[in-house]
Write a protein that holds these residues in place. Structure first.
Motif, PDB file in Angstrom:
ATOM      1  N   VAL A 177     -17.288  27.554 -23.799  1.00 41.23           N
ATOM      2  CA  VAL A 177     -16.301  28.310 -24.567  1.00 41.23           C
ATOM      3  C   VAL A 177     -15.606  27.358 -25.534  1.00 41.23           C
ATOM      4  N   ASN A 178     -14.819  27.931 -26.440  1.00 42.29           N
ATOM      5  CA  ASN A 178     -14.063  27.100 -27.375  1.00 42.29           C
ATOM      6  C   ASN A 178     -12.626  27.588 -27.422  1.00 42.29           C
ATOM      7  N   VAL A 179     -11.720  26.726 -27.001  1.00 38.91           N
ATOM      8  CA  VAL A 179     -10.309  27.082 -26.855  1.00 38.91           C
ATOM      9  C   VAL A 179      -9.530  26.627 -28.080  1.00 38.91           C
ATOM     10  N   ASP A 180      -8.783  27.538 -28.670  1.00 35.98           N
ATOM     11  CA  ASP A 180      -7.892  27.235 -29.791  1.00 35.98           C
ATOM     12  C   ASP A 180      -6.496  27.641 -29.351  1.00 35.98           C
ATOM     13  N   ALA A 181      -5.773  26.693 -28.742  1.00 36.44           N
ATOM     14  CA  ALA A 181      -4.500  27.050 -28.124  1.00 36.44           C
ATOM     15  C   ALA A 181      -3.625  25.825 -27.951  1.00 36.44           C
ATOM     16  N   ARG A 182      -2.382  26.078 -27.624  1.00 36.68           N
ATOM     17  CA  ARG A 182      -1.429  25.013 -27.377  1.00 36.68           C
ATOM     18  C   ARG A 182      -1.694  24.395 -26.012  1.00 36.68           C
ATOM     19  N   ALA A 183      -1.800  23.072 -25.995  1.00 32.31           N
ATOM     20  CA  ALA A 183      -2.081  22.361 -24.748  1.00 32.31           C
ATOM     21  C   ALA A 183      -0.796  22.036 -24.009  1.00 32.31           C
ATOM     22  N   ALA A 184      -0.932  21.349 -22.888  1.00 31.12           N
ATOM     23  CA  ALA A 184       0.222  21.040 -22.045  1.00 31.12           C
ATOM     24  C   ALA A 184       1.240  20.152 -22.758  1.00 31.12           C
ATOM     25  N   ASP A 185       0.771  19.344 -23.735  1.00 28.64           N
ATOM     26  CA  ASP A 185       1.697  18.465 -24.449  1.00 28.64           C
ATOM     27  C   ASP A 185       2.414  19.170 -25.593  1.00 28.64           C
ATOM     28  N   GLY A 186       2.171  20.465 -25.752  1.00 34.28           N
ATOM     29  CA  GLY A 186       2.854  21.245 -26.773  1.00 34.28           C
ATOM     30  C   GLY A 186       2.145  21.301 -28.111  1.00 34.28           C
ATOM     31  N   ARG A 187       1.038  20.581 -28.286  1.00 34.44           N
ATOM     32  CA  ARG A 187       0.310  20.577 -29.550  1.00 34.44           C
ATOM     33  C   ARG A 187      -0.924  21.457 -29.460  1.00 34.44           C
ATOM     34  N   ILE A 188      -1.288  22.064 -30.587  1.00 39.42           N
ATOM     35  CA  ILE A 188      -2.452  22.937 -30.631  1.00 39.42           C
ATOM     36  C   ILE A 188      -3.714  22.092 -30.806  1.00 39.42           C
ATOM     37  N   ARG A 189      -4.727  22.393 -30.007  1.00 39.76           N
ATOM     38  CA  ARG A 189      -5.997  21.689 -30.068  1.00 39.76           C
ATOM     39  C   ARG A 189      -7.142  22.693 -30.063  1.00 39.76           C
ATOM     40  N   LYS A 190      -8.270  22.259 -30.660  1.00 34.92           N
ATOM     41  CA  LYS A 190      -9.506  23.030 -30.546  1.00 34.92           C
ATOM     42  C   LYS A 190     -10.424  22.264 -29.613  1.00 34.92           C
ATOM     43  N   THR A 191     -10.801  22.916 -28.529  1.00 35.32           N
ATOM     44  CA  THR A 191     -11.461  22.216 -27.431  1.00 35.32           C
ATOM     45  C   THR A 191     -12.687  22.969 -26.945  1.00 35.32           C
ATOM     46  N   THR A 192     -13.791  22.249 -26.816  1.00 31.58           N
ATOM     47  CA  THR A 192     -14.975  22.770 -26.132  1.00 31.58           C
ATOM     48  C   THR A 192     -14.764  22.614 -24.634  1.00 31.58           C
ATOM     49  N   GLN A 193     -14.930  23.690 -23.887  1.00 25.46           N
ATOM     50  CA  GLN A 193     -14.776  23.634 -22.439  1.00 25.46           C
ATOM     51  C   GLN A 193     -16.022  24.215 -21.779  1.00 25.46           C
ATOM     52  N   GLN A 194     -16.567  23.467 -20.838  1.00 26.19           N
ATOM     53  CA  GLN A 194     -17.781  23.858 -20.125  1.00 26.19           C
ATOM     54  C   GLN A 194     -17.407  24.377 -18.745  1.00 26.19           C
ATOM     55  N   TYR A 195     -17.742  25.643 -18.484  1.00 32.75           N
ATOM     56  CA  TYR A 195     -17.432  26.280 -17.201  1.00 32.75           C
ATOM     57  C   TYR A 195     -18.718  26.618 -16.464  1.00 32.75           C
ATOM     58  N   GLY A 196     -18.706  26.342 -15.161  1.00 31.42           N
ATOM     59  CA  GLY A 196     -19.784  26.741 -14.279  1.00 31.42           C
ATOM     60  C   GLY A 196     -19.231  27.609 -13.166  1.00 31.42           C
ATOM     61  N   PRO A 197     -20.046  27.955 -12.200  1.00 28.31           N
ATOM     62  CA  PRO A 197     -19.560  28.766 -11.069  1.00 28.31           C
ATOM     63  C   PRO A 197     -18.409  28.119 -10.317  1.00 28.31           C
ATOM     64  N   ASP A 198     -18.309  26.786 -10.388  1.00 23.24           N
ATOM     65  CA  ASP A 198     -17.240  26.078  -9.681  1.00 23.24           C
ATOM     66  C   ASP A 198     -16.044  25.771 -10.564  1.00 23.24           C
ATOM     67  N   GLY A 199     -16.061  26.244 -11.799  1.00 21.02           N
ATOM     68  CA  GLY A 199     -14.923  26.015 -12.676  1.00 21.02           C
ATOM     69  C   GLY A 199     -15.225  25.066 -13.822  1.00 21.02           C
ATOM     70  N   LEU A 200     -14.167  24.470 -14.365  1.00 19.32           N
ATOM     71  CA  LEU A 200     -14.276  23.588 -15.524  1.00 19.32           C
ATOM     72  C   LEU A 200     -14.977  22.284 -15.141  1.00 19.32           C
ATOM     73  N   THR A 201     -16.009  21.915 -15.915  1.00 19.85           N
ATOM     74  CA  THR A 201     -16.758  20.695 -15.613  1.00 19.85           C
ATOM     75  C   THR A 201     -16.655  19.629 -16.699  1.00 19.85           C
ATOM     76  N   ALA A 202     -16.357  20.005 -17.939  1.00 18.80           N
ATOM     77  CA  ALA A 202     -16.263  19.013 -19.010  1.00 18.80           C
ATOM     78  C   ALA A 202     -15.509  19.608 -20.193  1.00 18.80           C
ATOM     79  N   THR A 203     -14.897  18.739 -21.004  1.00 22.52           N
ATOM     80  CA  THR A 203     -14.183  19.174 -22.207  1.00 22.52           C
ATOM     81  C   THR A 203     -14.454  18.200 -23.350  1.00 22.52           C
ATOM     82  N   TYR A 204     -14.342  18.727 -24.554  1.00 20.86           N
ATOM     83  CA  TYR A 204     -14.440  17.901 -25.763  1.00 20.86           C
ATOM     84  C   TYR A 204     -13.426  18.427 -26.768  1.00 20.86           C
TER      85      TYR A 204
END
Length: 495
Positions: A281-308
Protein backbone atom coordinates in the motif's frame (compact mmCIF):
# COMPACT_ATOMS: atom_id res chain seq x y z
CA UNK A 1 13.16 44.64 -41.24
CA UNK A 2 10.64 43.55 -38.60
CA UNK A 3 9.51 40.60 -40.73
CA UNK A 4 13.07 39.50 -41.47
CA UNK A 5 13.84 39.45 -37.76
CA UNK A 6 10.71 37.91 -36.30
CA UNK A 7 9.74 35.41 -38.99
CA UNK A 8 12.78 33.18 -38.25
CA UNK A 9 12.13 33.60 -34.55
CA UNK A 10 8.54 32.52 -35.00
CA UNK A 11 9.70 29.51 -37.01
CA UNK A 12 12.13 28.65 -34.19
CA UNK A 13 9.30 28.79 -31.66
CA UNK A 14 7.15 26.52 -33.84
CA UNK A 15 10.05 24.10 -34.38
CA UNK A 16 10.52 23.71 -30.63
CA UNK A 17 6.83 22.93 -30.26
CA UNK A 18 6.98 20.39 -33.10
CA UNK A 19 9.69 18.31 -31.40
CA UNK A 20 7.29 17.47 -28.56
CA UNK A 21 5.32 15.21 -30.92
CA UNK A 22 8.14 12.66 -30.50
CA UNK A 23 6.94 12.03 -26.93
CA UNK A 24 3.79 10.21 -25.80
CA UNK A 25 0.89 10.57 -26.33
CA UNK A 26 1.65 11.30 -30.03
CA UNK A 27 4.70 9.01 -29.63
CA UNK A 28 6.25 9.85 -33.00
CA UNK A 29 9.63 8.63 -31.79
CA UNK A 30 11.16 8.75 -35.28
CA UNK A 31 10.73 12.53 -35.22
CA UNK A 32 13.49 12.83 -32.62
CA UNK A 33 16.04 11.76 -35.25
CA UNK A 34 15.40 14.89 -37.33
CA UNK A 35 13.13 17.11 -35.24
CA UNK A 36 16.00 19.34 -34.09
CA UNK A 37 17.24 20.00 -37.62
CA UNK A 38 14.95 23.03 -38.27
CA UNK A 39 16.11 24.67 -35.02
CA UNK A 40 19.78 24.01 -35.82
CA UNK A 41 19.39 25.40 -39.34
CA UNK A 42 17.66 28.54 -38.10
CA UNK A 43 20.37 29.13 -35.49
CA UNK A 44 23.17 28.37 -37.95
CA UNK A 45 21.80 30.93 -40.41
CA UNK A 46 21.46 33.62 -37.75
CA UNK A 47 23.60 36.63 -38.60
CA UNK A 48 25.07 36.93 -35.12
CA UNK A 49 25.54 35.06 -31.87
CA UNK A 50 22.92 37.30 -30.29
CA UNK A 51 20.34 36.40 -32.93
CA UNK A 52 21.19 32.70 -32.56
CA UNK A 53 20.61 33.03 -28.82
CA UNK A 54 17.21 34.59 -29.51
CA UNK A 55 16.19 31.80 -31.86
CA UNK A 56 17.48 29.07 -29.54
CA UNK A 57 15.67 30.58 -26.56
CA UNK A 58 12.36 30.83 -28.41
CA UNK A 59 12.68 27.22 -29.60
CA UNK A 60 13.38 26.15 -26.02
CA UNK A 61 10.42 28.10 -24.66
CA UNK A 62 8.13 26.54 -27.24
CA UNK A 63 9.45 23.07 -26.44
CA UNK A 64 9.06 23.32 -22.67
CA UNK A 65 5.67 25.05 -22.68
CA UNK A 66 4.30 22.44 -25.09
CA UNK A 67 5.92 19.50 -23.32
CA UNK A 68 4.60 20.62 -19.94
CA UNK A 69 1.25 21.95 -21.13
CA UNK A 70 -0.41 19.55 -18.69
CA UNK A 71 1.08 21.30 -15.67
CA UNK A 72 0.52 24.92 -16.73
CA UNK A 73 -3.04 25.22 -15.33
CA UNK A 74 -1.72 24.18 -11.91
CA UNK A 75 1.27 26.52 -11.58
CA UNK A 76 -0.39 29.87 -12.19
CA UNK A 77 2.20 32.64 -12.12
CA UNK A 78 5.00 30.12 -12.55
CA UNK A 79 3.98 29.39 -16.17
CA UNK A 80 5.90 32.37 -17.65
CA UNK A 81 8.86 31.41 -15.45
CA UNK A 82 8.79 27.89 -16.93
CA UNK A 83 8.89 29.34 -20.43
CA UNK A 84 11.71 31.72 -19.51
CA UNK A 85 13.84 29.00 -17.90
CA UNK A 86 13.17 26.64 -20.80
CA UNK A 87 14.25 29.32 -23.24
CA UNK A 88 17.47 30.07 -21.37
CA UNK A 89 18.37 26.38 -21.31
CA UNK A 90 18.37 26.24 -25.11
CA UNK A 91 20.50 29.37 -25.59
CA UNK A 92 23.79 27.37 -25.51
CA UNK A 93 22.44 25.03 -28.21
CA UNK A 94 21.59 27.97 -30.46
CA UNK A 95 24.94 29.68 -29.91
CA UNK A 96 27.01 26.54 -30.56
CA UNK A 97 24.99 25.76 -33.70
CA UNK A 98 25.69 29.26 -35.01
CA UNK A 99 29.41 29.09 -34.29
CA UNK A 100 29.98 25.61 -35.76
CA UNK A 101 27.44 25.33 -38.57
CA UNK A 102 27.28 28.83 -40.06
CA UNK A 103 30.10 27.87 -42.48
CA UNK A 104 30.34 24.08 -42.05
CA UNK A 105 33.83 22.95 -43.00
CA UNK A 106 34.85 19.33 -42.42
CA UNK A 107 36.47 20.24 -39.11
CA UNK A 108 33.49 22.22 -37.86
CA UNK A 109 31.11 19.47 -38.91
CA UNK A 110 33.08 16.92 -36.91
CA UNK A 111 33.07 19.28 -33.93
CA UNK A 112 29.34 19.89 -34.27
CA UNK A 113 28.57 16.17 -34.13
CA UNK A 114 30.49 15.94 -30.84
CA UNK A 115 30.05 19.32 -29.16
CA UNK A 116 26.35 19.93 -29.86
CA UNK A 117 25.29 16.60 -28.29
CA UNK A 118 27.59 17.33 -25.34
CA UNK A 119 25.99 20.72 -24.75
CA UNK A 120 22.54 19.17 -25.06
CA UNK A 121 23.26 16.36 -22.59
CA UNK A 122 24.87 18.84 -20.19
CA UNK A 123 21.72 20.96 -20.27
CA UNK A 124 19.55 17.87 -19.74
CA UNK A 125 21.68 16.83 -16.76
CA UNK A 126 21.38 20.28 -15.18
CA UNK A 127 17.63 20.53 -15.64
CA UNK A 128 17.20 17.01 -14.24
CA UNK A 129 18.10 18.31 -10.78
CA UNK A 130 15.29 17.25 -8.47
CA UNK A 131 14.52 20.82 -7.39
CA UNK A 132 14.03 21.90 -11.01
CA UNK A 133 11.41 19.27 -11.74
CA UNK A 134 13.45 16.16 -12.44
CA UNK A 135 14.29 14.20 -15.57
CA UNK A 136 11.01 14.71 -17.43
CA UNK A 137 11.13 15.07 -21.19
CA UNK A 138 14.71 13.97 -21.85
CA UNK A 139 15.15 13.45 -25.57
CA UNK A 140 16.32 9.85 -25.17
CA UNK A 141 12.99 8.89 -23.59
CA UNK A 142 11.35 9.21 -27.02
CA UNK A 143 12.98 5.92 -28.09
CA UNK A 144 11.12 3.72 -25.61
CA UNK A 145 9.44 1.74 -28.42
CA UNK A 146 12.51 1.36 -30.66
CA UNK A 147 14.08 -1.73 -29.12
CA UNK A 148 17.29 -1.90 -31.21
CA UNK A 149 17.93 1.75 -30.34
CA UNK A 150 16.77 1.38 -26.76
CA UNK A 151 19.48 -1.23 -26.14
CA UNK A 152 21.98 1.64 -26.10
CA UNK A 153 20.56 2.69 -22.70
CA UNK A 154 22.27 -0.32 -21.12
CA UNK A 155 25.63 1.30 -21.99
CA UNK A 156 25.08 4.91 -21.03
CA UNK A 157 21.52 5.32 -19.87
CA UNK A 158 19.02 7.74 -21.31
CA UNK A 159 21.90 10.22 -21.66
CA UNK A 160 23.57 8.17 -24.39
CA UNK A 161 20.29 7.96 -26.28
CA UNK A 162 19.98 11.75 -26.16
CA UNK A 163 23.59 12.14 -27.26
CA UNK A 164 23.26 10.02 -30.41
CA UNK A 165 19.94 11.64 -31.36
CA UNK A 166 21.43 15.14 -31.25
CA UNK A 167 24.56 13.93 -33.07
CA UNK A 168 22.43 12.62 -35.93
CA UNK A 169 20.45 15.88 -36.03
CA UNK A 170 23.72 17.84 -36.18
CA UNK A 171 24.97 15.70 -39.06
CA UNK A 172 21.73 16.12 -40.99
CA UNK A 173 21.80 19.88 -40.44
CA UNK A 174 25.36 20.05 -41.83
CA UNK A 175 24.24 17.98 -44.82
CA UNK A 176 21.54 20.53 -45.61
CA UNK A 177 23.72 23.61 -45.36
CA UNK A 178 25.77 24.86 -48.34
CA UNK A 179 29.43 23.92 -48.40
CA UNK A 180 31.84 21.11 -49.11
CA UNK A 181 31.05 19.39 -45.81
CA UNK A 182 27.57 18.34 -46.92
CA UNK A 183 28.56 14.75 -47.81
CA UNK A 184 30.47 14.42 -44.52
CA UNK A 185 27.46 15.55 -42.51
CA UNK A 186 25.20 13.01 -44.18
CA UNK A 187 27.80 10.26 -43.85
CA UNK A 188 28.25 10.96 -40.14
CA UNK A 189 24.49 10.87 -39.53
CA UNK A 190 24.10 7.58 -41.41
CA UNK A 191 27.18 6.11 -39.75
CA UNK A 192 25.92 6.88 -36.25
CA UNK A 193 22.53 5.34 -37.04
CA UNK A 194 24.24 2.22 -38.41
CA UNK A 195 26.41 1.85 -35.29
CA UNK A 196 23.43 2.24 -32.97
CA UNK A 197 21.31 -0.28 -34.86
CA UNK A 198 24.23 -2.66 -35.15
CA UNK A 199 24.79 -2.66 -31.41
CA UNK A 200 21.10 -3.13 -30.69
CA UNK A 201 20.67 -5.99 -33.14
CA UNK A 202 23.89 -7.83 -32.23
CA UNK A 203 23.72 -7.35 -28.45
CA UNK A 204 22.83 -10.66 -26.73
CA UNK A 205 19.43 -10.62 -25.11
CA UNK A 206 19.53 -10.89 -21.31
CA UNK A 207 18.40 -14.33 -20.17
CA UNK A 208 15.98 -14.51 -17.22
CA UNK A 209 16.58 -17.01 -14.44
CA UNK A 210 12.99 -17.01 -13.24
CA UNK A 211 10.00 -14.76 -12.75
CA UNK A 212 7.80 -13.20 -10.10
CA UNK A 213 4.08 -12.63 -10.52
CA UNK A 214 2.86 -9.14 -9.63
CA UNK A 215 -0.71 -7.91 -9.44
CA UNK A 216 -1.52 -4.21 -9.75
CA UNK A 217 -4.64 -2.38 -8.60
CA UNK A 218 -5.80 0.65 -10.62
CA UNK A 219 -9.11 1.94 -9.25
CA UNK A 220 -9.08 5.38 -10.85
CA UNK A 221 -10.03 8.48 -8.96
CA UNK A 222 -12.08 7.55 -5.89
CA UNK A 223 -13.18 10.40 -3.62
CA UNK A 224 -13.45 9.87 0.09
CA UNK A 225 -10.88 8.37 2.43
CA UNK A 226 -12.83 5.29 3.48
CA UNK A 227 -14.27 4.71 0.02
CA UNK A 228 -10.81 4.72 -1.57
CA UNK A 229 -9.44 2.26 0.98
CA UNK A 230 -12.42 -0.07 0.64
CA UNK A 231 -12.29 0.04 -3.17
CA UNK A 232 -8.65 -1.05 -3.09
CA UNK A 233 -9.43 -3.89 -0.70
CA UNK A 234 -12.29 -5.13 -2.85
CA UNK A 235 -10.22 -5.05 -6.04
CA UNK A 236 -7.34 -6.77 -4.28
CA UNK A 237 -9.55 -9.71 -3.38
CA UNK A 238 -10.01 -10.34 -7.10
CA UNK A 239 -6.38 -11.51 -7.15
CA UNK A 240 -7.20 -14.54 -4.98
CA UNK A 241 -5.95 -17.73 -6.57
CA UNK A 242 -3.85 -15.93 -9.21
CA UNK A 243 -0.52 -16.99 -7.69
CA UNK A 244 1.01 -13.54 -7.34
CA UNK A 245 3.79 -12.73 -4.87
CA UNK A 246 2.45 -9.24 -4.16
CA UNK A 247 -0.51 -6.98 -4.90
CA UNK A 248 0.59 -3.38 -5.49
CA UNK A 249 -1.50 -0.26 -4.87
CA UNK A 250 -0.72 3.18 -6.32
CA UNK A 251 0.56 6.32 -4.64
CA UNK A 252 -1.71 7.83 -1.95
CA UNK A 253 -3.95 4.77 -2.10
CA UNK A 254 -4.21 4.92 1.71
CA UNK A 255 -4.75 8.57 2.72
CA UNK A 256 -4.41 7.83 6.43
CA UNK A 257 -1.94 6.06 8.72
CA UNK A 258 -3.16 2.47 9.22
CA UNK A 259 -1.19 2.28 12.47
CA UNK A 260 -3.66 4.76 13.95
CA UNK A 261 -6.60 2.66 12.83
CA UNK A 262 -6.36 -0.88 14.22
CA UNK A 263 -9.38 -1.86 12.16
CA UNK A 264 -7.56 -0.88 8.95
CA UNK A 265 -4.54 -3.00 9.83
CA UNK A 266 -6.81 -5.96 10.57
CA UNK A 267 -8.53 -5.58 7.19
CA UNK A 268 -5.17 -5.45 5.41
CA UNK A 269 -4.00 -8.59 7.19
CA UNK A 270 -7.24 -10.39 6.35
CA UNK A 271 -6.99 -9.36 2.71
CA UNK A 272 -3.37 -10.50 2.46
CA UNK A 273 -4.35 -13.87 3.90
CA UNK A 274 -7.34 -14.15 1.55
CA UNK A 275 -5.33 -13.51 -1.62
CA UNK A 276 -2.30 -15.50 -0.48
CA UNK A 277 0.28 -12.72 -0.93
CA UNK A 278 1.59 -9.52 0.56
CA UNK A 279 -0.08 -6.20 -0.22
CA UNK A 280 1.98 -3.10 -0.99
CA UNK A 281 0.00 0.00 0.00
CA UNK A 282 1.02 3.64 -0.16
CA UNK A 283 0.29 5.89 2.80
CA UNK A 284 -0.04 9.66 2.41
CA UNK A 285 -0.65 10.85 5.95
CA UNK A 286 0.69 12.59 9.00
CA UNK A 287 3.16 10.43 10.90
CA UNK A 288 3.77 10.19 14.63
CA UNK A 289 6.24 13.11 14.50
CA UNK A 290 3.52 15.39 13.13
CA UNK A 291 4.90 15.65 9.58
CA UNK A 292 3.22 14.34 6.44
CA UNK A 293 5.05 11.55 4.63
CA UNK A 294 4.44 9.35 1.60
CA UNK A 295 5.32 5.82 2.57
CA UNK A 296 5.31 2.41 0.93
CA UNK A 297 4.09 -0.15 3.46
CA UNK A 298 4.22 -3.91 2.94
CA UNK A 299 1.52 -5.91 4.73
CA UNK A 300 1.23 -9.67 5.04
CA UNK A 301 -1.09 -11.94 7.02
CA UNK A 302 0.98 -11.14 10.12
CA UNK A 303 0.88 -7.38 9.66
CA UNK A 304 3.40 -4.73 8.62
CA UNK A 305 6.70 -6.21 7.41
CA UNK A 306 8.57 -3.33 5.73
CA UNK A 307 8.32 0.39 4.92
CA UNK A 308 9.94 2.84 2.53
CA UNK A 309 9.63 6.64 2.69
CA UNK A 310 9.63 8.74 -0.47
CA UNK A 311 12.95 10.56 -0.70
CA UNK A 312 12.54 12.92 -3.65
CA UNK A 313 9.55 15.18 -3.45
CA UNK A 314 7.81 17.07 -6.23
CA UNK A 315 8.71 20.77 -6.14
CA UNK A 316 5.58 22.84 -5.51
CA UNK A 317 3.45 19.67 -5.56
CA UNK A 318 4.79 18.18 -2.31
CA UNK A 319 6.92 21.01 -1.00
CA UNK A 320 7.60 24.63 -1.92
CA UNK A 321 11.20 25.82 -2.40
CA UNK A 322 11.71 29.12 -0.60
CA UNK A 323 8.23 28.86 0.91
CA UNK A 324 8.54 32.10 2.95
CA UNK A 325 9.16 33.97 -0.29
CA UNK A 326 6.95 32.08 -2.76
CA UNK A 327 4.22 30.60 -0.56
CA UNK A 328 2.10 33.75 -0.35
CA UNK A 329 2.62 34.63 -4.00
CA UNK A 330 1.35 31.22 -5.16
CA UNK A 331 -1.34 30.68 -2.55
CA UNK A 332 -4.22 30.40 -5.04
CA UNK A 333 -2.48 27.86 -7.29
CA UNK A 334 -2.19 24.09 -6.89
CA UNK A 335 0.93 24.19 -4.72
CA UNK A 336 1.34 22.08 -1.60
CA UNK A 337 -0.17 23.80 1.42
CA UNK A 338 2.28 21.99 3.68
CA UNK A 339 5.71 20.53 2.93
CA UNK A 340 6.02 16.75 3.05
CA UNK A 341 8.97 15.24 4.88
CA UNK A 342 11.49 13.31 2.74
CA UNK A 343 12.77 9.85 3.57
CA UNK A 344 16.43 9.08 4.17
CA UNK A 345 17.43 5.76 2.61
CA UNK A 346 16.54 3.14 -0.02
CA UNK A 347 14.88 -0.12 0.98
CA UNK A 348 14.78 -3.61 -0.54
CA UNK A 349 11.55 -5.58 -0.09
CA UNK A 350 11.34 -9.38 -0.03
CA UNK A 351 8.62 -10.73 -2.33
CA UNK A 352 8.61 -14.50 -2.07
CA UNK A 353 11.89 -15.56 -3.69
CA UNK A 354 12.58 -12.16 -5.28
CA UNK A 355 13.90 -8.85 -3.97
CA UNK A 356 12.15 -5.68 -5.09
CA UNK A 357 13.26 -2.08 -5.01
CA UNK A 358 10.36 0.34 -4.34
CA UNK A 359 10.05 3.91 -5.60
CA UNK A 360 7.18 6.37 -5.39
CA UNK A 361 5.84 8.26 -8.44
CA UNK A 362 8.12 11.27 -9.12
CA UNK A 363 11.14 9.17 -8.12
CA UNK A 364 10.58 6.96 -11.16
CA UNK A 365 12.06 9.65 -13.44
CA UNK A 366 15.52 9.57 -11.83
CA UNK A 367 17.94 7.00 -13.32
CA UNK A 368 20.31 7.15 -10.34
CA UNK A 369 17.68 5.92 -7.87
CA UNK A 370 16.95 2.86 -10.00
CA UNK A 371 20.67 2.18 -10.42
CA UNK A 372 21.13 2.40 -6.66
CA UNK A 373 18.43 -0.19 -6.02
CA UNK A 374 19.99 -2.66 -8.45
CA UNK A 375 23.37 -2.22 -6.78
CA UNK A 376 21.67 -3.07 -3.48
CA UNK A 377 20.39 -6.34 -4.95
CA UNK A 378 16.94 -5.57 -6.39
CA UNK A 379 15.70 -8.22 -8.84
CA UNK A 380 12.83 -6.01 -9.98
CA UNK A 381 11.79 -2.39 -9.41
CA UNK A 382 8.25 -1.38 -8.46
CA UNK A 383 6.88 2.16 -8.67
CA UNK A 384 3.68 3.30 -6.97
CA UNK A 385 2.36 6.26 -8.92
CA UNK A 386 -0.53 8.67 -9.19
CA UNK A 387 -1.16 11.38 -11.76
CA UNK A 388 -4.69 12.21 -10.68
CA UNK A 389 -4.21 15.95 -11.18
CA UNK A 390 -3.20 15.33 -14.80
CA UNK A 391 -5.81 12.78 -15.84
CA UNK A 392 -6.20 12.52 -19.60
CA UNK A 393 -3.00 14.46 -20.33
CA UNK A 394 0.30 13.45 -21.92
CA UNK A 395 1.88 13.21 -18.46
CA UNK A 396 0.41 9.75 -17.88
CA UNK A 397 1.81 7.89 -20.92
CA UNK A 398 5.08 9.82 -20.55
CA UNK A 399 5.64 8.44 -17.06
CA UNK A 400 4.65 4.92 -18.10
CA UNK A 401 6.84 4.89 -21.21
CA UNK A 402 9.89 5.96 -19.19
CA UNK A 403 9.73 2.62 -17.39
CA UNK A 404 10.91 0.89 -20.59
CA UNK A 405 14.07 3.00 -20.58
CA UNK A 406 14.63 2.45 -16.84
CA UNK A 407 14.34 -1.32 -17.36
CA UNK A 408 16.96 -1.43 -20.12
CA UNK A 409 19.27 0.92 -18.22
CA UNK A 410 19.38 -1.38 -15.19
CA UNK A 411 18.85 -4.80 -16.78
CA UNK A 412 15.87 -5.32 -14.45
CA UNK A 413 12.17 -5.56 -15.17
CA UNK A 414 10.18 -2.52 -14.12
CA UNK A 415 6.59 -2.32 -12.89
CA UNK A 416 4.54 0.88 -12.49
CA UNK A 417 1.16 0.78 -10.74
CA UNK A 418 -0.92 3.94 -10.87
CA UNK A 419 -3.77 5.00 -8.65
CA UNK A 420 -5.12 6.95 -11.59
CA UNK A 421 -2.80 6.98 -14.60
CA UNK A 422 -1.22 4.53 -17.01
CA UNK A 423 0.07 1.40 -15.29
CA UNK A 424 2.72 -0.57 -17.16
CA UNK A 425 5.40 -3.26 -16.91
CA UNK A 426 8.49 -3.90 -19.07
CA UNK A 427 11.18 -6.55 -19.13
CA UNK A 428 14.93 -5.86 -19.29
CA UNK A 429 14.81 -5.58 -23.10
CA UNK A 430 12.13 -2.92 -22.93
CA UNK A 431 9.38 -5.25 -24.14
CA UNK A 432 5.94 -4.29 -22.87
CA UNK A 433 4.48 -6.85 -20.48
CA UNK A 434 1.44 -4.86 -19.33
CA UNK A 435 -0.24 -1.55 -20.22
CA UNK A 436 -3.40 -0.30 -18.51
CA UNK A 437 -4.56 3.13 -19.80
CA UNK A 438 -5.97 5.68 -17.35
CA UNK A 439 -9.60 5.05 -18.28
CA UNK A 440 -9.38 1.34 -17.46
CA UNK A 441 -10.26 0.18 -13.95
CA UNK A 442 -9.54 -3.03 -12.07
CA UNK A 443 -6.50 -5.24 -11.60
CA UNK A 444 -3.83 -6.66 -13.87
CA UNK A 445 -1.56 -9.63 -13.22
CA UNK A 446 1.80 -9.98 -14.94
CA UNK A 447 4.68 -12.46 -14.81
CA UNK A 448 7.80 -10.35 -14.50
CA UNK A 449 11.11 -11.91 -15.63
CA UNK A 450 14.04 -11.82 -13.22
CA UNK A 451 17.60 -11.22 -14.38
CA UNK A 452 21.10 -11.48 -12.95
CA UNK A 453 24.21 -9.47 -13.69
CA UNK A 454 24.58 -5.73 -14.11
CA UNK A 455 24.59 -3.50 -17.17
CA UNK A 456 27.56 -1.24 -18.00
CA UNK A 457 25.36 1.72 -17.05
CA UNK A 458 24.79 0.33 -13.56
CA UNK A 459 28.54 -0.32 -13.17
CA UNK A 460 29.85 2.92 -14.68
CA UNK A 461 27.09 5.34 -13.71
CA UNK A 462 26.54 8.70 -15.40
CA UNK A 463 29.72 8.67 -17.47
CA UNK A 464 27.96 10.24 -20.47
CA UNK A 465 27.00 13.50 -18.67
CA UNK A 466 30.49 13.62 -17.14
CA UNK A 467 32.05 13.30 -20.60
CA UNK A 468 29.59 15.85 -21.99
CA UNK A 469 30.56 18.41 -19.36
CA UNK A 470 34.26 17.80 -20.07
CA UNK A 471 33.83 18.17 -23.83
CA UNK A 472 31.75 21.32 -23.37
CA UNK A 473 34.37 22.82 -21.06
CA UNK A 474 37.20 22.06 -23.47
CA UNK A 475 35.24 23.49 -26.40
CA UNK A 476 34.38 26.64 -24.44
CA UNK A 477 38.02 27.07 -23.44
CA UNK A 478 39.19 26.59 -27.00
CA UNK A 479 36.66 29.15 -28.24
CA UNK A 480 37.79 31.73 -25.67
CA UNK A 481 41.47 31.22 -26.49
CA UNK A 482 40.76 31.42 -30.23
CA UNK A 483 38.71 34.57 -29.80
CA UNK A 484 41.44 36.16 -27.69
CA UNK A 485 44.01 35.32 -30.39
CA UNK A 486 41.86 36.89 -33.08
CA UNK A 487 41.51 40.09 -31.05
CA UNK A 488 45.27 40.28 -30.51
CA UNK A 489 45.94 39.85 -34.22
CA UNK A 490 43.43 42.54 -35.10
CA UNK A 491 44.93 44.83 -32.47
CA UNK A 492 48.40 44.23 -33.90
CA UNK A 493 47.28 45.11 -37.43
CA UNK A 494 45.65 48.25 -36.09
CA UNK A 495 48.92 49.41 -34.58
Amino acid sequence: MWVRRWLPRGLALASGCLLVLAYPAPALGWLAWAGLVPVLLLCARAGSVREAAWRGSLAGAGFFLTLFQWVLPHVGLLAPVLGLVGGLLWVPVGVVAQRLLREPTAGRTLLAVVVLPSVWVGVEAVRSWEHLGGAWGLLGLTQWQARPVLALASLGGVWLLSFVLVAVNAGLAAALLPGRARPLGGALALGIVALVLGYGLLRPDPVPFGSVRVAGVQPGLVHGVEERFTTHLNLTRQAAGRGQAVVVWGQSSTPFDPARRPGAVARLRETAAAVGSDVLVNVDARAADGRIRKTTQQYGPDGLTATYEKRRLVPFGEYVPLRPLLGGLLRDTGIAEEDRAPGAAPVILRLGTADAGPLISYESMFPDLRRELVRLGADVTIVQGSLTSFHGTWAQPQQASAEAVRAVETGRSAVLVELNGTSAAFDAQGRRLAWMPPDERGIFVVDVPLYEGTTPYVRWGDWVPAAAFAITAVAAGWALVNRSGIKKRRSGHGE
